[in-house]
Design a protein around this motif. Structure first.
Motif, PDB file in Angstrom:
ATOM      1  N   TYR A  50       0.839  -1.054   0.059  1.00  0.00           N
ATOM      2  CA  TYR A  50       0.125   0.339   0.177  1.00  0.00           C
ATOM      3  C   TYR A  50       0.734   1.064  -0.157  1.00  0.00           C
ATOM      4  N   HIS A  57       1.632   9.128   2.274  1.00  0.00           N
ATOM      5  CA  HIS A  57       0.680   9.029   3.701  1.00  0.00           C
ATOM      6  C   HIS A  57       1.223   7.559   4.497  1.00  0.00           C
ATOM      7  N   TRP A  61      -3.272   6.599   7.276  1.00  0.00           N
ATOM      8  CA  TRP A  61      -3.862   6.524   7.229  1.00  0.00           C
ATOM      9  C   TRP A  61      -4.229   4.880   6.291  1.00  0.00           C
ATOM     10  N   LYS A  65      -6.672   2.620   5.238  1.00  0.00           N
ATOM     11  CA  LYS A  65      -6.981   2.300   3.541  1.00  0.00           C
ATOM     12  C   LYS A  65      -7.356   1.012   3.211  1.00  0.00           C
ATOM     13  N   ASP A  69      -9.996  -1.075   2.435  1.00  0.00           N
ATOM     14  CA  ASP A  69      -9.867  -2.009   0.608  1.00  0.00           C
ATOM     15  C   ASP A  69      -9.944  -3.465   1.814  1.00  0.00           C
ATOM     16  N   GLU A 262     -13.425   6.601  -1.981  1.00  0.00           N
ATOM     17  CA  GLU A 262     -12.322   5.487  -1.166  1.00  0.00           C
ATOM     18  C   GLU A 262     -11.178   6.009  -0.530  1.00  0.00           C
ATOM     19  N   ARG A 263     -11.088   7.447  -0.074  1.00  0.00           N
ATOM     20  CA  ARG A 263      -9.819   7.636   0.535  1.00  0.00           C
ATOM     21  C   ARG A 263     -10.499   7.508   2.212  1.00  0.00           C
ATOM     22  N   TYR A 270     -11.278   8.240  10.061  1.00  0.00           N
ATOM     23  CA  TYR A 270     -10.507   7.832   8.787  1.00  0.00           C
ATOM     24  C   TYR A 270     -12.185   6.726   8.108  1.00  0.00           C
ATOM     25  N   THR A 272     -14.688   7.453   4.389  1.00  0.00           N
ATOM     26  CA  THR A 272     -14.703   8.422   3.227  1.00  0.00           C
ATOM     27  C   THR A 272     -15.470   8.885   3.652  1.00  0.00           C
TER      28      THR A 272
END
Length: 295
Positions: A50, A57, A61, A65, A69, A262-263, A270, A272
């Protein structure tokens, strides 16, 4: 390990000052790692994967993520341990702002009054940022809900000082606000010439929109938008690798969708922006705004 095949283990251990039993214990742990160590190695590889995709990041973060995901949950201390062992650090640089400037303003600064933002239809902030791609200059104007950092409109132009990027984004905001005339909306920006112009502001009262402006030379009055501008430029080039001048508007639109859907955002726990809106939106008639087209 290699020298143990050439020299007696006892001699090597004496030279480096460790018991022979320690060497064999270490050798066994290497050749037959525990489940815990295997999981640690797998976790480190995942964070490295990642980090390669999103080098701008840090560990918090990246951890968020991965959770978003893949549904894998790591604690922040464990994520920090993995990233530290892998040498993972954010490559982004962020800048400090100057001290507040002249308090004179064309419109009052309602954000300084400490307004309580409860929902998406209450306050929108806007700003323009610029960047270069292969020597071509681009200006990107953004409109963002202050409640959940969702970018509801944007406009891009390769013409320096193009006022249409501001006006095109504003038209998208007005078109959406027209569906909800009963809600009062604050629109906050800096004191740029277009933001202060008559053509920009004359229609706002008709849509129940109140203007708010930062103090002159004081970016911190619009800190959320300024922060987003910095992240956007870092991520566009560091994570999305925009290096070609072809299809820049399309690449920017793809990034806006990524940003909204998606962020993970630190300020939203945390989640989106889309997740935050769907989870915490007040019980009111509210529909997600589709991203505005490019100019």
């Amino acid at each position: 390990m290699e020298l143990s095949g050439q020299f007696p283990v006892q001699l090597l251990c004496e030279r480096i000052g460790i018991p022979r039993s320690s060497f064999y214990h270490w050798k066994k742990s290497v050749e037959h790692p525990s489940k815990q160590k295997k999981r640690l190695v797998q976790s480190i590889l995942l964070f490295q994967e990642y980090h390669i995709r999103f080098p701008s990041h840090g560990y918090r973060w990246l951890n968020a993520k991965i959770r978003l995901d893949k549904g894998i949950i790591f604690s922040d201390p464990y994520a920090h341990k993995c990233c530290k062992m892998a040498g993972i650090k954010s490559v982004s640089k962020h800048y400090k702002y100057k001290k507040p400037g002249d308090p004179f303003r064309i419109y009052p600064n309602l954000l300084l009054a400490g307004i309580d933002i409860q929902g998406p239809m209450e306050c929108i902030v806007s700003d323009m940022t610029f960047f270069y791609v292969k020597g071509t200059y681009y200006e990107l104007t953004l409109y963002m809900y202050l409640w959940n950092d969702e970018l509801i409109a944007h406009a891009l132009s390769s013409r320096r000082g193009d006022r249409m990027t501001y006006l095109a984004g504003l038209q998208d905001v007005l078109a959406f606000k027209k569906q909800y005339p009963e809600y009062k909306l604050i629109l906050h920006s800096d004191q740029g010439s277009v933001y202060a112009s008559k053509s920009y502001n004359e229609l706002l009262p008709m849509y129940n929109i109140t203007r708010s402006m930062s103090r002159a030379g004081t970016p911190t009055d619009n800190a959320a938008m300024e922060s987003i501008n910095g992240w956007i430029k870092a991520e566009l080039f560091t994570d999305f690798h925009i290096t070609s001048s072809e299809n820049v508007p399309e690449q920017v639109s793809d990034y806006i969708r990524f940003f909204n859907e998606e962020r993970p955002a630190y300020t939203l726990g945390y989640l989106t922006p889309k997740q935050y809106r769907e989870r915490f939106s007040p019980k009111q008639e509210y529909a997600a705004q589709t991203t505005a087209g490019d100019v």
